[in-house]
Design an enzyme around this catalytic site. Structure first.
Site, PDB file in Angstrom:
ATOM      1  N   THR A 164     -11.010 -26.812  -3.156  1.00  0.00           N
ATOM      2  CA  THR A 164     -11.200 -26.725  -1.704  1.00  0.00           C
ATOM      3  C   THR A 164     -11.563 -25.295  -1.308  1.00  0.00           C
ATOM      4  O   THR A 164     -10.721 -24.546  -0.810  1.00  0.00           O
ATOM      5  CB  THR A 164      -9.935 -27.179  -0.947  1.00  0.00           C
ATOM      6  N   PRO A 165     -12.818 -24.890  -1.509  1.00  0.00           N
ATOM      7  CA  PRO A 165     -13.201 -23.532  -1.131  1.00  0.00           C
ATOM      8  C   PRO A 165     -13.106 -23.301   0.375  1.00  0.00           C
ATOM      9  O   PRO A 165     -13.227 -24.231   1.171  1.00  0.00           O
ATOM     10  CB  PRO A 165     -14.640 -23.405  -1.621  1.00  0.00           C
ATOM     11  N   TRP A 187      -6.618 -29.553  -9.797  1.00  0.00           N
ATOM     12  CA  TRP A 187      -8.087 -29.535  -9.723  1.00  0.00           C
ATOM     13  C   TRP A 187      -8.717 -29.834 -11.078  1.00  0.00           C
ATOM     14  O   TRP A 187      -9.773 -30.472 -11.139  1.00  0.00           O
ATOM     15  CB  TRP A 187      -8.594 -28.207  -9.185  1.00  0.00           C
ATOM     16  N   ASP A 240       0.850  -1.194   0.000  1.00  0.00           N
ATOM     17  CA  ASP A 240       0.000   0.000   0.000  1.00  0.00           C
ATOM     18  C   ASP A 240       0.886   1.244   0.000  1.00  0.00           C
ATOM     19  O   ASP A 240       2.122   1.129  -0.003  1.00  0.00           O
ATOM     20  CB  ASP A 240      -0.968  -0.041   1.186  1.00  0.00           C
ATOM     21  N   LYS A 298     -16.241 -33.678   6.820  1.00  0.00           N
ATOM     22  CA  LYS A 298     -16.498 -32.952   5.574  1.00  0.00           C
ATOM     23  C   LYS A 298     -15.687 -31.670   5.454  1.00  0.00           C
ATOM     24  O   LYS A 298     -15.952 -30.854   4.575  1.00  0.00           O
ATOM     25  CB  LYS A 298     -17.984 -32.617   5.450  1.00  0.00           C
TER      26      LYS A 298
END
Length: 141
Positions: A59-60, A47, A17, A90
């Site tokens: 893998t979100p 993936w 920044d 899960k």
């Protein structure tokens, strides 16, 4: 002990920044890359291959908790250490520890994040979490 994989990330001027410190969303971009790197280094296929072979799209992230300890700036080289802290039915908790080496040679923690992720399939209407594949757990252990 959990298997740990590291990768390095050089900070560029454009990652910072106006104050010259890393703009915080960039850490999350690098953590996502470290997550994928972890699975590749453990032997999981890309993936694009898992979606064809198993329907797994990736893998979100379900949740992310990040703590920033100190700042980093351009020309710093970060070491991102990634491991699976916990396997669940899960989901799983993936921990990232980001550090840098100071000019004096000391290793300094910059930030740490725990991400809860799921293996997901697209059922045609939405993404849904599936049971973590046992063979993937074995590869990552």
């Amino acid at each position: 002990m959990a298997r740990s994989i590291t990768m390095q990330q050089r900070i560029e001027f454009g990652d910072c920044d106006p104050a010259g410190i890393v703009w915080f969303p960039n850490y999350h971009r690098w953590l996502d890359a470290a997550s994928r790197n972890y699975f590749i280094k453990c032997g999981l296929p890309p993936w694009r291959q898992t979606v064809v072979e198993r329907g797994i799209v990736g893998t979100p992230i379900v949740s992310c908790n990040a703590s920033f300890v100190c700042t980093a700036s351009y020309d710093d080289v970060l070491t991102i250490e990634t491991c699976i802290k916990e396997w669940r039915r899960k989901s799983f908790v993936q921990r990232h520890s980001v550090s840098r080496t100071t000019p004096g040679g000391d290793v300094q923690l910059v930030m740490r994040a725990d991400e809860i992720r799921v293996f997901a399939m697209n059922d045609g209407e939405r993404l849904r979490a599936i049971e973590v594949p046992a063979d993937y757990i074995e590869l990552c252990s």
